[in-house]
Scaffold this motif. Structure first.
Motif: not given
Lengths: 442, 424
Positions: A26-42
């Motif tokens: 029951f933990a987070d099904a879709h874990p958050p992005l890390s800072d670097s993942q977010a930058r790459i995705e952005a």
């Protein structure tokens, strides 16, 4: 563990899984992005002109702008861009079916079938602000106006927040002991993991000027007439309070319950205290059916089947949700309309279908969850002057105004898609309309 | 299989990929690894007079763009900080073990003939193939009247080149600084001094950024910054232009050029050679990816040459330079018009807004996010094709000629056009 359960009454049991497994399930099904993942995705966002994703978002969030701000390292500005359009940006980032909204519209879907993960980026930005306990908006000077909001779900709270921001005083009348509506009682636990619904509520209330009165049910503790008499305007965000009933057995059988109640219990109880069958059949084809089936599985049911009367393409659950369920080991049976429930010693033992579709006519089950639809219940409005109802929903115009002056409505009790994000938009639109009406700014 | 052998100013190498004089070629250990990886040659990091210089920490600043690391790299490292004798001994050993590779030694000593006379025989004794005069280093050494301080004064370039030619039998390559208005001036000076080749570009003076917390220009050394030399993919267009200018100059014609500045892959190398270079030098790409990147460069160039039927580098060298002309020689009567392929369009609208806001309002936005070029308004500028994220979605379609080739020199609007041109 199924083999240890012998007596029919014990087929439904709590604690099928150990605490650690339950916590993980029951933990987070879709874990958050890390800072670097977010930058790459952005950086994948093209910053489209007249971006189709904005159009696809019911709240009209300026998605290219908030993503550009993430890429620029301006997370606070990014969160403000999101929240100025949708104060439930945090919840929507987690529960929105982005695959049929912004991410479906993303031009990268057309280009490479791989959209920018807008939902995850939205969560990245809103988490940044919420984790720091920051509220980005300030209230306008008090207007002296007082608005009643009925229902502390996404529609009601969205309306309340916007009204409070504009300087009005808001009292929210909520029937339940907790605010949050479906975010608190209805959404699958792993989508809003932890106590997110209450955290977000605290965040929203930080604007000030909003009072929530709990255990105040419309029609029981307050009436529309009394609210109209004591407030300058009323917003009805009543949601669905009823479930469609499917009578499949002459007498009640243990182990049969509506999926909404099952999920609600699951959200409000420690997972180790929630009983679940070993063989669970969920009847229905919407996201509630998926959520109920997924959570039954995560509670430790060994076999979970979703039975839907029509084809997969007719299911209102999105393709993404269906695939996710299948990957989670849930069987989805289509073209099998339920005909009757079979019992054994007062408990359900199987479900009989009119047509087996792609499987047997009789599906053994020790738990049957009915997810055949939720309904708006107009009964609480029956007393005195009631707003017009059509096709089971409160009739509203484009501004959220009902047939009664200064009575507005939005969310699941009004026509339209039953999505959190749509409810948030309804609340926001109604708040702006109320503000305009109260200040004569139209 | 294409023959990649290359000769520059009499210096031979099995392929055109040399490591430039820079940190990767500072000592035997690195250079051996490079040559084992397949580099055609190296230019050993610049030697100077003892006592050696002292370097600082940190030494690099880099520019990332949209997630791409090292789109540009800046360094404030000086010439070798090791004793001259150590370097000479290592150079000799490496050259002995890799006789087929080009071993060029970069040099920078004070601008007096005695200094050059003293170092040249020592270098010659290593058995190296040639020397490269570092007239380009834009930081640190230039403040000591060396490097770019020499390279920016054509008279000095010619003078030092001549000293070298008079005092050694080794081929002399003169490395040029781009930190100058007209690259032809030092290039011609090198030629006049007797250079066997020129190499360019050295790094471009730069500050890579500012640390907004510390308020320090980057790269930073103990809270302070200084300008450094910029290199990497970002400087390639600057290098191509200067290389092209020299290669097409009638005075310089025939002098071999070792091209460098942002060569990151085989395609860059092919472009430099097509623009007139005989070979290329690489640094940033190796610093970014390690020495094995040369295998990709060799393989890519070889396959491209095979595909185009180029048996040797000479078969395509300078072919693009023939078409590198002054603006005034371009055909004003030539016209292209953008064409958007609706089957490839993803509806991002970037072409529309670029044209609408910053160009000629020649793209129409139709219902349903359909974008269409208004032919009558399109000037063929290319901007839409550049901003479009989809390959080949927007193409520039050449239009039927409306008349014979017409240059600015002949154009009626040109107040300075000659009578003869008007007649023609």
């Amino acid at each position: 563990m199924g083999e240890t359960i012998q007596a029919p009454g014990l087929r439904i049991a709590c604690g099928r899984l150990d605490a650690g497994t339950l916590a993980a399930n029951f933990a987070d099904a879709h874990p958050p992005l890390s800072d670097s993942q977010a930058r790459i995705e952005a950086d994948r966002c093209y910053y489209c002109y007249d971006a189709p994703c904005i159009e696809a978002c019911p709240t009209g969030i300026d998605i290219p702008s908030f993503i550009a701000k993430i890429a620029d390292g301006n997370l606070r500005g990014s969160a403000e861009t999101i929240l100025s359009a949708n104060i439930f940006g945090g919840a929507c980032a987690r529960v929105c079916p982005t695959e049929i909204l912004c991410e479906q519209a993303c031009v990268r879907t057309a280009q490479e079938s791989k959209p920018v993960t807008i939902g995850l980026l939205q969560r990245h930005a809103t988490d940044f602000l919420m984790h720091r306990g920051l509220h980005p908006f300030a209230r306008a000077p008090e207007t002296g106006r007082h608005v009643a909001v009925v229902g502390a779900g996404p529609a009601g709270l969205s309306c309340a927040h916007r009204l409070a921001m504009l300087g009005h005083r808001v009292t929210v009348y909520e029937a339940r002991p907790k605010a949050g509506g479906l975010n608190e009682y209805g959404v699958a636990a792993y989508k809003l993991a932890g106590d997110f619904a209450q955290d977000e509520l605290d965040f929203i209330l930080r604007i000030g000027g909003i009072t929530i009165l709990h255990d105040r049910r419309l029609g029981r503790d307050v009436t529309l007439a009394s609210l109209r008499a004591t407030h300058d305007a009323v917003f009805l965000g009543l949601g669905h309070q009823a479930v469609r009933v499917l009578s499949l057995s002459p007498e009640p059988l243990a182990g049969v319950m509506d999926a909404v109640g099952f999920i609600e219990g699951l959200r409000q109880t420690a997972k180790s205290g929630v009983a679940v069958g070993a063989r669970v059949v969920v009847v229905g084809g919407g996201n509630t059916a998926i959520d109920a089936a997924m959570q039954a599985k995560r509670l430790g049911a060994s076999e979970v089947t979703i039975a839907y009367r029509r084809g997969a393409e007719h299911m209102s659950a999105t393709g993404f949700e269906q695939d996710w369920a299948r990957r989670s080991g849930i069987r989805i049976r289509t073209w099998c309309a339920p005909k009757a429930l079979l019992g054994e010693g007062g408990s359900v033992s199987a479900i009989l279908f009119e047509d087996g579709g792609d499987g047997p006519l009789v599906e053994p089950a020790d738990m049957v969850l009915l997810a055949v639809g939720q309904l708006f219940d107009a009964t609480p409005l029956q007393e005195g002057l009631a707003p017009a109802i059509a096709q089971g929903r409160i009739v509203v115009d484009a501004h959220g105004l009902t047939s009664l002056p200064m009575v507005y409505a939005g969310g699941d009790c009004t026509p339209g898609t039953d999505l959190t994000v749509s409810a948030v938009q309804d609340g926001k639109v109604a708040a702006l309309s109320i503000h305009a009406a109260l200040t004569g700014s139209v | 299989m294409a023959d990649l052998r290359c000769t520059i100013g009499g210096i031979r190498s099995p392929n055109p990929f040399w490591l430039a004089s820079a940190p990767p070629t500072d000592k035997e250990y690195n250079v051996r690894r490079a040559l084992e990886a397949g580099w055609g040659g190296v230019v050993w990091k610049t030697l100077g007079e003892d006592p050696p210089v002292v370097n600082v920490s940190s030494r690099y600043g880099a520019v990332s763009y949209n997630g791409q690391r090292m789109a540009g790299l800046n360094n404030i490292e000086l010439i070798t900080d090791r004793p001259l004798a150590t370097n000479l001994a290592e150079i000799k050993r490496v050259k002995r073990d890799f006789p087929d590779r080009a071993m060029v030694v970069s040099l920078m000593v004070p601008c007096v003939e005695a200094s050059w006379k003293a170092i040249l025989p020592l270098v010659e004794q290593t058995g190296c193939d040639g020397i490269e005069l570092n007239f380009g280093c834009p930081h640190g050494m230039s403040e000591r009247n060396m490097g770019a301080a020499v390279g920016q004064v054509p008279d000095y370039v010619e003078m030092v080149t001549r000293w070298c030619k008079q005092n050694t039998r080794m081929p002399v390559i003169v490395k040029l600084t781009p930190n100058i208005t007209n690259i032809l001036m030092p290039a011609r000076a090198a030629l006049a001094g007797g250079a066997d080749a020129v190499s360019l570009i050295n790094t471009v003076q730069s500050v890579t950024g500012v640390d907004l917390d510390a308020m320090t220009p980057l790269p930073a050394v103990d809270g302070q910054g200084t300008h450094g030399g910029y290199c990497g993919p970002a400087v390639k267009p600057i290098a191509l232009r200067m290389l092209g200018d020299i290669a097409r100059d009638p005075v310089m014609r025939g002098l071999p050029i070792s091209g460098m500045g942002g060569v990151s892959g085989w395609r860059d190398a092919a472009e430099f050679i097509a623009m007139g270079a005989s070979g290329v030098q690489v640094c940033t790409a190796a610093m970014h990816h390690g020495f094995r990147i040369v295998t990709e460069m060799i393989d890519g160039l070889s396959h491209w040459m095979d595909g185009k039927g180029h048996a040797s580098l000479e078969s395509f060298r300078g072919l693009a330079n023939r078409n590198y002309v002054q603006w005034g020689e371009l055909n004003i009567n030539f016209k292209t018009i953008a064409k958007i392929d609706p089957s490839l369009c993803i509806g991002c609208g970037k072409c529309y807004i670029a044209c609408e806001d910053t160009s000629h309002q020649s793209i129409a936005k139709l219902p349903g996010r359909v974008y269409e070029v208004i032919d009558a308004e399109c000037v063929g500028c290319n901007l839409c094709a550049h901003v479009c994220p989809v390959d080949d979605c927007i193409t520039m379609v050449p239009q039927a000629a409306t008349g014979p080739k017409l240059t600015w020199g002949e154009h009626p609007n040109n107040p300075h056009r000659s009578a003869a041109e008007t007649v023609s």
